[in-house]
Design a protein around this motif. Structure first.
Motif, PDB file in Angstrom:
ATOM      1  N   UNK A   1      -7.867 -15.555 -16.458  1.00 23.56           N
ATOM      2  CA  UNK A   1      -7.254 -14.822 -15.366  1.00 23.56           C
ATOM      3  C   UNK A   1      -6.483 -13.650 -15.961  1.00 23.56           C
ATOM      4  N   UNK A   2      -6.784 -12.449 -15.493  1.00 22.70           N
ATOM      5  CA  UNK A   2      -6.135 -11.257 -16.042  1.00 22.70           C
ATOM      6  C   UNK A   2      -5.508 -10.464 -14.907  1.00 22.70           C
ATOM      7  N   UNK A   3      -4.189 -10.531 -14.822  1.00 21.61           N
ATOM      8  CA  UNK A   3      -3.459  -9.801 -13.789  1.00 21.61           C
ATOM      9  C   UNK A   3      -3.096  -8.401 -14.283  1.00 21.61           C
ATOM     10  N   UNK A   4      -3.069  -7.462 -13.351  1.00 25.35           N
ATOM     11  CA  UNK A   4      -2.692  -6.095 -13.692  1.00 25.35           C
ATOM     12  C   UNK A   4      -2.130  -5.402 -12.461  1.00 25.35           C
ATOM     13  N   UNK A   5      -1.555  -4.227 -12.669  1.00 20.77           N
ATOM     14  CA  UNK A   5      -1.068  -3.420 -11.561  1.00 20.77           C
ATOM     15  C   UNK A   5       0.431  -3.432 -11.362  1.00 20.77           C
ATOM     16  N   UNK A   6       1.129  -4.230 -12.142  1.00 23.05           N
ATOM     17  CA  UNK A   6       2.576  -4.252 -12.013  1.00 23.05           C
ATOM     18  C   UNK A   6       3.211  -2.966 -12.510  1.00 23.05           C
ATOM     19  N   UNK A   7       4.510  -2.849 -12.265  1.00 21.69           N
ATOM     20  CA  UNK A   7       5.232  -1.667 -12.704  1.00 21.69           C
ATOM     21  C   UNK A   7       6.627  -1.654 -12.132  1.00 21.69           C
ATOM     22  N   UNK A   8       7.280  -0.518 -12.286  1.00 21.24           N
ATOM     23  CA  UNK A   8       8.636  -0.345 -11.783  1.00 21.24           C
ATOM     24  C   UNK A   8       8.622   0.615 -10.605  1.00 21.24           C
ATOM     25  N   UNK A   9       9.207   0.193  -9.506  1.00 19.10           N
ATOM     26  CA  UNK A   9       9.267   1.021  -8.306  1.00 19.10           C
ATOM     27  C   UNK A   9      10.651   0.905  -7.689  1.00 19.10           C
ATOM     28  N   UNK A  10      10.965   1.846  -6.840  1.00 19.62           N
ATOM     29  CA  UNK A  10      12.209   1.772  -6.087  1.00 19.62           C
ATOM     30  C   UNK A  10      11.990   0.962  -4.818  1.00 19.62           C
ATOM     31  N   UNK A  11      13.048   0.430  -4.303  1.00 16.67           N
ATOM     32  CA  UNK A  11      12.982  -0.325  -3.057  1.00 16.67           C
ATOM     33  C   UNK A  11      12.313   0.514  -1.973  1.00 16.67           C
ATOM     34  N   UNK A  12      11.434  -0.145  -1.217  1.00 16.18           N
ATOM     35  CA  UNK A  12      10.671   0.557  -0.195  1.00 16.18           C
ATOM     36  C   UNK A  12       9.316   1.035  -0.674  1.00 16.18           C
ATOM     37  N   UNK A  13       9.090   0.981  -1.968  1.00 12.01           N
ATOM     38  CA  UNK A  13       7.827   1.432  -2.533  1.00 12.01           C
ATOM     39  C   UNK A  13       6.723   0.403  -2.419  1.00 12.01           C
ATOM     40  N   UNK A  14       5.566   0.756  -2.982  1.00 17.06           N
ATOM     41  CA  UNK A  14       4.385  -0.099  -2.891  1.00 17.06           C
ATOM     42  C   UNK A  14       3.717  -0.248  -4.251  1.00 17.06           C
ATOM     43  N   UNK A  15       3.058  -1.366  -4.420  1.00 16.98           N
ATOM     44  CA  UNK A  15       2.214  -1.619  -5.586  1.00 16.98           C
ATOM     45  C   UNK A  15       1.014  -2.430  -5.142  1.00 16.98           C
ATOM     46  N   UNK A  16      -0.072  -2.295  -5.884  1.00 11.70           N
ATOM     47  CA  UNK A  16      -1.256  -3.113  -5.637  1.00 11.70           C
ATOM     48  C   UNK A  16      -1.619  -3.855  -6.915  1.00 11.70           C
ATOM     49  N   UNK A  17      -1.534  -5.159  -6.852  1.00  2.00           N
ATOM     50  CA  UNK A  17      -1.865  -5.991  -7.988  1.00  2.00           C
ATOM     51  C   UNK A  17      -3.332  -6.395  -7.932  1.00  2.00           C
TER      52      UNK A  17
ATOM     53  N   UNK B   1       6.797  -2.061   1.186  1.00  2.00           N
ATOM     54  CA  UNK B   1       8.217  -2.259   1.521  1.00  2.00           C
ATOM     55  C   UNK B   1       8.885  -3.194   0.520  1.00  2.00           C
ATOM     56  N   UNK B   2       8.675  -2.921  -0.729  1.00  2.00           N
ATOM     57  CA  UNK B   2       9.195  -3.809  -1.770  1.00  2.00           C
ATOM     58  C   UNK B   2      10.714  -3.838  -1.775  1.00  2.00           C
ATOM     59  N   UNK B   3      11.240  -5.001  -2.115  1.00  2.00           N
ATOM     60  CA  UNK B   3      12.681  -5.236  -2.168  1.00  2.00           C
ATOM     61  C   UNK B   3      13.069  -5.664  -3.586  1.00  2.00           C
ATOM     62  N   UNK B   4      14.316  -5.467  -3.959  1.00  2.00           N
ATOM     63  CA  UNK B   4      14.744  -5.918  -5.290  1.00  2.00           C
ATOM     64  C   UNK B   4      14.472  -7.398  -5.530  1.00  2.00           C
ATOM     65  N   UNK B   5      14.542  -8.208  -4.494  1.00  2.00           N
ATOM     66  CA  UNK B   5      14.281  -9.641  -4.655  1.00  2.00           C
ATOM     67  C   UNK B   5      12.814  -9.968  -4.894  1.00  2.00           C
ATOM     68  N   UNK B   6      11.939  -8.966  -4.807  1.00  2.00           N
ATOM     69  CA  UNK B   6      10.533  -9.168  -5.161  1.00  2.00           C
ATOM     70  C   UNK B   6      10.307  -9.044  -6.667  1.00  2.00           C
ATOM     71  N   UNK B   7      11.324  -8.654  -7.393  1.00  2.00           N
ATOM     72  CA  UNK B   7      11.208  -8.523  -8.843  1.00  2.00           C
ATOM     73  C   UNK B   7      10.843  -9.858  -9.477  1.00  2.00           C
TER      74      UNK B   7
END
Length: 121
Positions: A4-20, A85-91
């Motif tokens: 299993x190889x996960x990718x797509x993470x990173x650093x974003x500000x609250x409210x931003x988006x990422x696709x894993x 709509x990422x939140x700090x608690x999603x870290x």
């Protein structure tokens, strides 16, 4: 051997988006329900989202409902998690795994290395 190889993470500000993404190999991906999990610093790993082998019946933990969307491409043996709509608690470090039909929180295989998501306020 299942990998299993996960990718797509990173650093974003609250409210931003990422696709894993999660690339699965070593088995017939289309025969398995799949799930996303996460582990925040100092906490236990927790279930985030699951999807059936057909791509139906998505299920989410309450804290991400309406913000995260799980999807899969069986032709490419790939699982996705769109996070809006990422939140700090999603870290957390995010992991994928095959899961048991009828209980998406029950992971079946060894864990990959995961992908780190950091959300700043």
């Amino acid at each position: 051997q299942v990998l299993l190889a996960e990718s797509g993470g990173g650093s974003v500000q609250a409210g931003g988006s990422l696709r894993l993404s999660c690339q699965d190999s070593g088995r017939t991906f289309s025969r398995y329900s799949m799930g996303w999990f996460r582990q925040a610093p100092g906490k236990e790993r927790e279930f985030v989202a699951g999807i059936s082998w057909t791509g139906g019946s998505p299920y989410y933990t309450n804290s991400v409902k309406g913000r995260f969307t799980i999807a899969r491409d069986n032709a490419k043996s790939t699982l996705f998690l769109q996070m809006n709509s990422l939140k700090p608690e999603d870290t957390a470090v995010y992991y994928c795994n095959a899961v048991r039909n009828g209980d998406y929180s029950d992971a079946l295989d060894a864990w990959g290395q995961g992908t780190l998501v950091t959300v700043s306020s």
